[in-house]
Design an enzyme around this catalytic site. Structure first.
Site: not given
Ligand code: DON
Length: 293
Positions: A177, A229
């Site tokens: 990641y 977000y």
């Protein structure tokens, strides 16, 4: 409408020590139209850390191998929480709300690790093919720097592992990641890569990753609802395009069947999104009087 008054507002992401070294006053922008023209200004050819924009490429790889089954591992609803929030993940028993928050992207990382023979190189080859730049590279220093201070992401990955949402070893998932977040691209390269998402009527096939036009449209829907977000509503309201931000200060967005656009300015607002990047895109869609709404 002027954007210059916002040029000194915000700070670059300092929670990743290597990113704190970036000159906060850089600014670049590039727009690529589906009919083959491109327009670039200022630092459009300077590469920077794409950070969470990498989640769009990871999602494309996961959708290509898993199809609709992907949604048994990660949700597709806006979270209304910060990108690195842990609260919701605990309340919802380890099922991330969407693939763009960190919890969801860690699940994407796990899926790529278990589905591809050579995940690090396969991801790189895919993005290189998408933008046509064969020399894109990860920034190992940024990835290492983030791992050294990545306590919150480690907590999220451990919670996912506790709930059985990820299969691989926690360290392996975090390593992959952080690596994909460290990928360096310029605005010109990002806009070129995102043109494939704007052009959903053209066959999506890059380095063995294929998506149907319906899957590309659905990725755009997710960018619209979840790409920013807890500021996804604000971005839709001000800009009106599907897009994705990263804490490196980049934003890539698309106008379906018209153009892709990428902007970079490292100073971020409190939600982790580029201040000038958002302003520049707001300016673009306001002055042209064109947005998807
Ligand atoms: O996991 C992190 O915190 C970073 N590697 C990426 C976060 C990010 O880019 C959020 N987007 N605005």
């Amino acid at each position: 409408m002027k954007i210059e008054p916002f040029s000194g507002v915000g700070e670059q992401a300092k929670y990743i020590p290597a990113l704190a070294k970036v000159n906060p006053d850089r600014f670049g922008m590039c727009l690529c139209s589906v009919d083959g023209n491109s327009y670039a200004i200022k630092d459009a050819d300077v590469r920077f850390s794409i950070q969470s924009i990498s989640k769009v490429f990871a999602l494309a790889m996961c959708l290509s191998v898993k199809g609709e089954a992907l949604w048994s591992r990660v949700g597709k609803e806006p979270s209304g929480t910060a990108f690195n929030s842990l609260v919701q993940l605990e309340a919802e028993h380890g099922m991330p709300r969407n693939p763009f928050m960190n919890a969801g992207a860690l699940v994407l990382a796990d899926i790529i690790l278990t589905s591809f023979a050579d995940p690090e190189n396969d991801f790189l080859s895919f993005v290189r093919a998408l933008c046509g730049s064969g020399d894109l590279e990860y920034d190992i220093e940024v990835a290492r720097s983030e791992r050294e201070t990545g306590y919150l992401n480690a907590a999220i990955a451990n919670l996912l592992k506790y709930h059985g949402t990820i299969e691989c070893d926690v360290e392996r998932v975090l390593h992959f990641y952080f690596l994909i977040c460290s990928l360096e691209m310029s605005c010109r390269e990002l806009a070129a890569a995102f043109l494939a998402f704007a052009n959903h009527n053209i066959k999506f096939e890059y380095s063995g990753i294929t998506l149907t036009s319906s899957q590309v449209k659905r990725m755009n829907a997710l960018m619209q609802t979840c790409g920013f977000y807890d500021e996804a509503g604000e971005f839709s309201y001000l800009v009106g395009l599907p897009g994705k931000s990263g804490v490196g200060g980049g934003i890539a967005a698309i106008y379906p069947l018209r153009y892709s656009v990428a902007v970079w300015s490292p100073r971020l607002n409190g939600k982790g999104n580029s201040v000038m990047g958002m302003k520049a895109l707001e300016f673009l869609t306001t002055e042209t009087e064109e947005s998807i709404f």
